[in-house]
Design an enzyme around this catalytic site. Structure first.
Site, short mmCIF file in Angstrom:
data_model
loop_
_atom_site.label_atom_id
_atom_site.label_comp_id
_atom_site.label_asym_id
_atom_site.label_seq_id
_atom_site.Cartn_x
_atom_site.Cartn_y
_atom_site.Cartn_z
N GLN A 51 36.33 35.40 53.25
CA GLN A 51 36.19 36.79 52.81
C GLN A 51 35.92 37.73 53.98
O GLN A 51 36.09 38.94 53.84
CB GLN A 51 35.05 36.91 51.78
CG GLN A 51 35.37 36.23 50.47
CD GLN A 51 34.25 36.44 49.48
OE1 GLN A 51 33.27 35.71 49.46
NE2 GLN A 51 34.38 37.47 48.66
N HIS A 131 32.20 29.33 42.47
CA HIS A 131 33.00 30.49 42.89
C HIS A 131 33.25 30.46 44.39
O HIS A 131 34.38 30.64 44.86
CB HIS A 131 32.24 31.76 42.48
CG HIS A 131 32.90 33.05 42.88
ND1 HIS A 131 33.42 33.94 41.97
CD2 HIS A 131 33.11 33.59 44.11
CE1 HIS A 131 33.94 34.98 42.62
NE2 HIS A 131 33.76 34.79 43.92
ZN ZN Z 1 34.31 35.85 45.60
#
Ligand code: ZN
Length: 162
Positions: A51, A131
């Protein structure tokens, strides 16, 4: 420490498999510090290295249980039960959706000293572990949403961004 730019959906790096971390070094230690800082700045409960544009198997999690978890090269070894609820992601800003996850997971990982440990998570922590580990395989929660992705404002205020 520095806040890093969070990659958003559509960036192909979010769909790639991450490589294991082989050794701890100053650069990786700095990355982990930056991941925590970025996660707190963005009010996230978890963050995975891809990310912030790094294809390494590193996850940071803080579900406000008093712990800051670092999972390096994590492997989920047990899953049981089921929970269904809203989920969000810093890489999918402004959106949330309903996802069913195991309610209990056990994960094997290395900590920031590259020492192996096991972490057992229930509820929100189990959801965050699943997740974030999905991120390391290039998988986003949007592929698991039941029904439609919703705008955050329209959803339960308890949803968390991971
Ligand atoms: Zn995420």
């Amino acid at each position: 420490m520095a806040i890093r730019k969070v990659r958003v959906i559509g960036d192909e790096i979010l769909n790639k498999q991450c490589k294991p971390v082989k050794e701890m070094n100053a650069r990786t230690a700095e990355l982990i510090d930056d991941m925590f800082e970025t996660m707190y700045e963005e009010n996230g409960a978890g963050l995975a290295a891809p990310q912030v544009g790094i294809l390494r198997q590193i996850v940071t999690i803080d579900v406000e249980d008093g712990n800051q978890y670092v999972l390096i090269n994590p492997e989920i070894v047990e899953m049981s039960g089921e929970q269904t609820g809203y989920e969000g992601c810093l890489s999918v800003p402004g959106k949330t959706g309903i996802v069913t996850r195991p309610n209990h997971v056990k994960v094997r990982a290395l900590n920031e000293k590259m020492e192996p440990y096991e972490l057992v998570g229930e509820g929100l922590l189990a959801r965050a572990i699943c997740h974030e580990c999905d991120h390391l395989k290039g998988k986003l929660y949007v592929s698991m949403v039941e029904g439609e992705l919703e705008d955050v404002d329209a959803a339960d205020e308890e949803e968390s961004e991971e």
